[in-house]
Scaffold this active site. Structure first.
Site, PDB file in Angstrom:
ATOM      1  CB  ALA A   1      -0.904  -0.001   1.224  1.00  0.00           C
ATOM      2  CE1 TYR A   2       3.618   3.038  -4.119  1.00  0.00           C
ATOM      3  CE2 TYR A   2       1.745   1.570  -4.353  1.00  0.00           C
ATOM      4  CZ  TYR A   2       3.033   1.925  -4.677  1.00  0.00           C
ATOM      5  OH  TYR A   2       3.744   1.153  -5.555  1.00  0.00           O
ATOM      6  CB  VAL A   3       1.780   5.697   3.792  1.00  0.00           C
ATOM      7  CG1 VAL A   3       1.214   4.395   4.331  1.00  0.00           C
ATOM      8  CG2 VAL A   3       3.285   5.610   3.679  1.00  0.00           C
TER       9      VAL A   3
ATOM     10  CB  ILE B   1      -3.053   6.892  -0.547  1.00  0.00           C
ATOM     11  CG1 ILE B   1      -2.486   7.844   0.492  1.00  0.00           C
ATOM     12  CG2 ILE B   1      -3.713   7.641  -1.693  1.00  0.00           C
ATOM     13  CD1 ILE B   1      -1.329   8.675  -0.013  1.00  0.00           C
TER      14      ILE B   1
END
Length: 155
Positions: free
Chosen positions: A29-31, A82
């Site tokens: 996942a992208y933060v 995100i």
């Protein structure tokens, strides 16, 4: 700091499977996700976790920083994602001195299969296996960052 130099292709057939390893389940996942940089968290097989920072606008080369982290921290960061969490199985396929990584996506991205080859130099010229389809290097809609935010691209 390492440089990430890679080419990316859609996969046209399952012929890659005969030479692949057993694969590993990845969750990522992208933060942070910006046009020229991202911060990604990834777990591999539920046993290892990594935080990766990528910076650069080039389609072929970017700066890459990777750090091991506790899986429990990665699990907490997944809640701050995100977009959505990407799930895929990554297979490694050796071909003529290069290791191709074939990602078979699951969940919302099921049906998407992409192959990447990392190179030591921009001048490297890996042999392109017959099972490859169209090259998508530099097509943002096939980057994991965009897949996590926008879902599977329409062809």
């Amino acid at each position: 700091m390492a440089k990430e130099i890679e080419r990316k292709f859609l996969v046209a057939s399952d012929a890659w499977r005969w030479g692949s390893d057993g694969g590993v389940l990845l969750r990522q996942a992208y933060v942070v996700a910006m046009e020229d940089r991202s911060v990604r968290v990834r777990t591999a097989g539920g046993e290892r976790a990594q935080l990766t920072i990528k910076i650069g606008k080039s389609a072929l080369v970017r700066d890459e920083f990777e750090y091991e982290m506790p899986v429990t921290d990665a699990d907490e960061l997944f809640s701050q994602a995100i977009g959505f969490i990407i799930e895929k199985t990554r297979y490694r396929v050796p071909v003529a001195g290069f290791i191709w990584e074939v990602d078979v996506y699951a969940g919302a991205l099921a049906g998407l299969v992409v192959a990447e080859v990392e190179m030591e130099s921009e001048d490297d010229n890996p042999s392109l296996p017959a099972w490859l389809g169209r090259e998508v290097t530099g097509e943002q809609r096939y980057s994991n960052q965009f897949l996590a935010q926008d879902g599977r691209p329409q062809e």
